[in-house]
Design a protein around this motif. Structure first.
Motif, mmCIF file in Angstrom:
data_model
loop_
_atom_site.group_PDB
_atom_site.id
_atom_site.type_symbol
_atom_site.label_atom_id
_atom_site.label_comp_id
_atom_site.label_asym_id
_atom_site.label_seq_id
_atom_site.Cartn_x
_atom_site.Cartn_y
_atom_site.Cartn_z
ATOM 1 N N ALA A 1 0.831 -1.201 0.000
ATOM 2 C CA ALA A 1 0.000 0.000 0.000
ATOM 3 C C ALA A 1 0.869 1.255 0.000
ATOM 4 O O ALA A 1 1.950 1.283 0.574
ATOM 5 N N ALA A 2 0.369 2.286 -0.652
ATOM 6 C CA ALA A 2 1.092 3.553 -0.715
ATOM 7 C C ALA A 2 0.896 4.371 0.552
ATOM 8 O O ALA A 2 1.784 5.126 0.946
ATOM 9 N N HIS A 3 -0.240 4.232 1.191
ATOM 10 C CA HIS A 3 -0.561 5.008 2.383
ATOM 11 C C HIS A 3 -1.207 4.098 3.418
ATOM 12 O O HIS A 3 -1.791 3.073 3.091
ATOM 13 N N THR A 4 -1.139 4.532 4.658
ATOM 14 C CA THR A 4 -1.822 3.862 5.757
ATOM 15 C C THR A 4 -2.835 4.835 6.325
ATOM 16 O O THR A 4 -2.492 5.970 6.649
ATOM 17 N N VAL A 5 -4.086 4.392 6.432
ATOM 18 C CA VAL A 5 -5.150 5.282 6.893
ATOM 19 C C VAL A 5 -5.858 4.693 8.102
ATOM 20 O O VAL A 5 -5.835 3.492 8.340
ATOM 21 N N TYR A 6 -6.471 5.583 8.831
ATOM 22 C CA TYR A 6 -7.337 5.209 9.939
ATOM 23 C C TYR A 6 -8.718 5.738 9.615
ATOM 24 O O TYR A 6 -8.884 6.927 9.303
ATOM 25 N N LEU A 7 -9.721 4.877 9.667
ATOM 26 C CA LEU A 7 -11.082 5.293 9.372
ATOM 27 C C LEU A 7 -11.687 5.898 10.633
ATOM 28 O O LEU A 7 -11.918 5.207 11.625
ATOM 29 N N PHE B 1 -0.434 4.726 13.849
ATOM 30 C CA PHE B 1 0.317 4.180 12.722
ATOM 31 C C PHE B 1 -0.140 4.745 11.381
ATOM 32 O O PHE B 1 0.450 4.447 10.355
ATOM 33 N N ALA B 2 -1.182 5.527 11.375
ATOM 34 C CA ALA B 2 -1.762 6.022 10.119
ATOM 35 C C ALA B 2 -1.041 7.265 9.617
ATOM 36 O O ALA B 2 -0.571 8.089 10.400
ATOM 37 N N ASP B 3 -0.959 7.370 8.293
ATOM 38 C CA ASP B 3 -0.435 8.583 7.671
ATOM 39 C C ASP B 3 -1.456 9.720 7.751
ATOM 40 O O ASP B 3 -1.089 10.879 7.901
ATOM 41 N N PHE B 4 -2.718 9.353 7.625
ATOM 42 C CA PHE B 4 -3.800 10.327 7.723
ATOM 43 C C PHE B 4 -5.085 9.600 8.089
ATOM 44 O O PHE B 4 -5.154 8.378 8.047
ATOM 45 N N THR B 5 -6.097 10.381 8.484
ATOM 46 C CA THR B 5 -7.378 9.802 8.877
ATOM 47 C C THR B 5 -8.442 10.170 7.856
ATOM 48 O O THR B 5 -8.383 11.234 7.233
#
Length: 124
Positions: free
Chosen positions: A53-59, A106-110
């Motif tokens: 994955a290119a990014h890690t997100v948090y929902l 750990f997320a890059d953005f939410t």
């Protein structure tokens, strides 16, 4: 004559042209611009494929604390603006692969999903 040759060898390093190594360039690694993510997006949830994955997100459940408010588009052709995603079921058809984490640290953005297209926005 020998003194002249010795003097010449002694002064030769002062006048010789040597190539110096270039000075190190201070390169600032730009942060990944998550605001440019739009189109077909695949949400990867399997930790085995986290590195693809290119990014890690948090929902995020709260819109107020989300970095990006995303509108889910039903048609891939209309997902052509910032924060408008078409969630594809197949990784092969995705423009962007995003890993979904349960830990916000750990997320890059939410991300928060909205039902109104005009609310879709990226907050930097």
């Amino acid at each position: 004559m020998q003194i002249l040759i010795t003097l010449w060898f002694a002064l030769l390093p002062l006048f010789s042209v040597t190539e110096e190594a270039p000075a190190p360039v201070n390169r600032v690694i730009a942060a990944r611009d998550y605001c440019k993510i739009y189109g077909a997006v695949y949400l990867e949830r399997d930790p085995k494929y986290k590195n693809t994955a290119a990014h890690t997100v948090y929902l995020n459940e709260e819109e107020a604390f989300a970095n990006m408010v995303v509108y889910r588009e039903n048609n891939k052709l209309f997902a052509d603006a910032t924060a408008v995603w078409y969630l594809t079921p197949n990784k092969a058809f995705a423009d962007h692969i995003v890993y979904v984490t349960d830990n916000r640290n750990f997320a890059d953005f939410t991300v928060h999903f909205t039902n109104v297209r005009s609310f879709a926005a990226c907050r930097e």
